[in-house]
Each structure stands twice: as C-alpha cells, then as structure tokens.
Design a protein around this motif. Structure first.
Motif, short mmCIF file in Angstrom:
data_model
loop_
_atom_site.label_atom_id
_atom_site.label_comp_id
_atom_site.label_asym_id
_atom_site.label_seq_id
_atom_site.Cartn_x
_atom_site.Cartn_y
_atom_site.Cartn_z
N VAL A 281 148.62 -74.28 71.87
CA VAL A 281 147.57 -74.65 70.92
C VAL A 281 146.26 -75.02 71.61
N VAL A 298 149.97 -65.54 66.05
CA VAL A 298 150.30 -66.83 65.48
C VAL A 298 151.60 -66.73 64.70
N TYR A 302 153.54 -71.50 61.76
CA TYR A 302 152.65 -72.45 62.43
C TYR A 302 151.62 -73.03 61.45
N HIS A 303 151.65 -74.32 61.26
CA HIS A 303 150.64 -75.03 60.45
C HIS A 303 150.42 -76.36 61.12
N GLU A 304 149.16 -76.75 61.28
CA GLU A 304 148.90 -78.02 61.94
C GLU A 304 147.51 -78.48 61.51
N GLY A 336 145.91 -73.13 61.84
CA GLY A 336 146.34 -71.73 61.82
C GLY A 336 145.32 -70.88 61.07
N GLY A 360 157.32 -69.53 70.08
CA GLY A 360 157.67 -70.83 69.51
C GLY A 360 157.70 -71.90 70.59
N GLY A 364 153.51 -71.90 69.30
CA GLY A 364 153.30 -71.06 68.12
C GLY A 364 152.05 -70.21 68.12
N VAL A 365 151.16 -70.39 69.10
CA VAL A 365 149.96 -69.55 69.16
C VAL A 365 149.69 -69.07 70.59
#
Ligand SMILES: [Zn+2]
Length: 373
Positions: A281, A298, A302-304, A336, A360, A364-365
């Motif tokens: 990230v 992505v 993935y969410h943040e 994301g 992962g 995640g990115v």
C-alpha cells in the motif's frame, strides 16, 4: 467510443456541488427470480439514497437513473449484455447509460466522482477483440462488442474461378487445377491477413476454422499482428455469429486470466528487486500520487480508508485531517477507488484481481511503473 475512452472521460468528472450517481446492475437474467432480485436491490438502494441529505439536483439524477434501470429490468427480451452502467450528475452535464459485456456487481454509489472500479475491471478484461472465421476462400470478421450488442460482421470472399471439377480430365489437368487453387488460397489468405492488419483498434484476435487453414494464415501474419492472436478454435462457416462470439469470449477470458497472473507475478518480482514496480500500500500510494503508475493491480476485496489532498494530490494512509506533505485540509477516501480513479485519469490501466496469494501477502496492491520512483 471504446470503453477505455469512456472510462477516461468519466475519470475526469468531479462535482463538488451535487454528487455523481453511479449505478451498476448485474443483468444476467436467466430466470424471473434474478430479475426480481434486481428490483429488490434497486428499490432498497434508491430508498436509502433518497433518505440522505436532500438536494434537489440529486433527486432529479436519482429519478433518471431509476428510469434507466427500470426500463432494463422490465425489458422482456433478453438484454444480451451482462451488465448495465448508469452515471448521472445534472449540474456536471453528465447522463450516460450503457450496457457492458462483462460481469458487474449491483451497486449504487453517490460521491463527488463517478464510481469506476467495476467499469475499469470490465474494460481491462474486455479489450477490443475480433474473431476471424477463415477457410480457403472465405473469411468472416466478427468484432466483439463490449456493450453486448449483436456483432456486426463483414464477409471477405475471394472470387474462385474454375471451381467446378469436370469429369474425365487427365491427371495433369487436375494437378494444374489443384496448383491454381493453392495459389488462389495463398492470395486469399494474404488478403485476409492484410484486412485484419488494417483494423488498428483490435487488441486481441481469435482465429477460427480448420487447423490447417488457421496455421497457414498465422504463418502469413506480420509479427506485431501475430502477437495479438490470443487463441485459435475450430469453427465452421455456417455457425451463427452469436454462438461464435460466445465461444471466443470464453477463450479470451481464459487467456486474460493467464496473462494477468503472469504479469502480476513479474511485477512482484520486479518490485522485490527494486525495479520499475511497487508492491504494498505505502509504496504504491506514493507512486500513484506521483502519476508514475502504468498499470495498477488491486485485489477485488481491497478496501481501506485513507486521505486525499486536493491541494498537492497526495494520497496517504491513515486518515488525517491535514496533508502531511503540504499541510492543507484533506478529505477521507476509500483508497482502492481513489487509486483506481487517479491511475485512470493519468492514462494508466487497472487490473482488479479476484484472488492472488502473493498480492494478498503484500497488502493487496501493486503496480507496474512508467519510471522508477
Ligand atoms: Zn497536500
């Protein structure tokens, strides 16, 4: 307009006065139950949106979006496409509704920008593609449309002379005849190769027909064109366009998954070596903030929450009230989506990845960069 052009246009939209309404609808209706589920989703999502802070302009946009969605849900004929996308923001002069031949989730989003992650995913998974059904004297060219509309096909036909065998001819005459046909076939295949090569927009080609003819055609394709052949399949000229398109799509999807996996593996290796790639990230956010990303990977899940600074363009985690780079006030964003928008606006591309253990593991990115940062 190609889907990528549409995506780039939408990525430039920002409306601070009145939010942009984005609706995605999964329209793969094989039975009435699925159609009913779409109605339930739409009713619930619109109801929640209308109970939000009242703004006259949003009401109008929600009504328009609802009209578009209902028209599609109530359509008795099979819509043919897998998904519907509706984007509206009256004050920004934006009202678009279009079908896509790619799976999208059911989502209604209201934000200062259009919600683009699902659309970016479809655009990346369905680059402009062409199926060529070729035999010794005919070729059908079938562009695959990403909006799921019936393909508009073109038939190329060589005028084959002396095609009717006459009885009683000597062996010599027959072999001359066969030779001549062979020459004609060569010219026909050269012409087909040239016709395919003239279609500059096409990024992926599926060659269909008998293996012998396909191999002969492939041998005639110049290298840049041959590199765009994503696969081959057996097919007969009499097969209907819709069935051929469906088979080609399955083949392209498999090729796309393979390609995505391999390129992502390579990006993670490159990032570990400190080359033109990032993993994780923090490093990827930094690269996105500098507009250095060529292709963003992505994970779907993935969410943040994070922070975007409209003043200097920084994207950072965690959430902060003021920008750590320039000290200006910031806004909270879902990182994301914020990264996806930013990369698309800068002309980069985005791959949403369903499952990838190594991606992962790094958070995640990841990204392939235009230059090392
Ligand atoms: Zn800043």
């Amino acid at each position: 307009m190609t889907l990528r052009e549409r995506l780039r246009g939408l990525a430039r939209v920002q409306s601070d006065a009145s939010p942009v309404v984005s609706l995605y609808l999964d329209t793969r209706w094989t039975d009435e139950q699925q159609r009913a589920r779409a109605r339930v989703f739409l009713d619930g999502a619109l109801d929640r949106a209308r109970r939000g802070p009242p703004a006259a302009t949003v009401r109008g946009d929600l009504d328009w979006v609802e009209g578009q969605a209902r028209a599609r849900i109530d359509q008795t004929a099979d819509p043919g496409a897998a998904g519907l996308v509706v984007v509206a923001c009256g004050p920004a002069g934006l009202r678009e509704a279009f079908a896509v031949e790619g799976v999208v989730p059911n989502v209604l989003a209201l934000d200062a920008r259009p919600f683009l992650r699902p659309l970016a995913d479809v655009a990346e998974a369905h680059p402009p593609a062409l199926v060529a059904i070729v035999d010794g004297e005919r070729a059908r060219l079938l562009p695959l449309r990403v909006d799921g509309a019936p393909p508009e096909e073109v038939t190329l036909e060589s005028a084959v002379e002396g095609h009717h065998r006459r009885g009683g001819w000597a062996l010599l005459a027959q072999s001359r005849y066969a030779n001549r046909l062979e020459n004609q076939r060569s010219r026909h295949l050269d012409a087909v190769a040239e016709a395919i090569g003239s279609l500059a927009d096409v990024e992926q080609i599926v060659l269909a027909g008998e293996p012998g003819v396909i191999a002969a055609l492939q041998a005639r394709l110049p290298r840049p064109l041959a590199a765009r052949v994503a696969g081959t399949m057996r097919a007969a000229q009499h097969e209907p366009a819709g069935a051929l398109a469906a088979r080609a799509r399955v083949l392209l999807q498999d090729a796309e998954r393979r390609e995505e996996r391999e390129s992502l593996d390579a990006v993670l290796v490159e990032a570990a070596k400190g080359g033109r790639a990032t993993a994780g990230v923090a490093a990827t956010l930094d690269a996105v903030g500098r507009d250095a990303v060529h292709r963003l990977y992505v994970l779907e899940r993935y969410h943040e929450p994070g922070t975007a600074c409209d003043h200097c363009g920084a994207l950072v985690t965690p959430v902060r009230s003021h920008c750590p780079l320039c000290g200006q006030a910031t806004r909270t964003v879902e990182l994301g989506e914020a990264m996806v928008e930013r990369v698309l606006r800068g002309g980069g591309t985005v791959e949403t990845v369903a499952e990838h253990a190594a991606l992962g593991a790094v958070g995640g990115v990841a990204a392939r960069l235009r230059w090392a940062v």
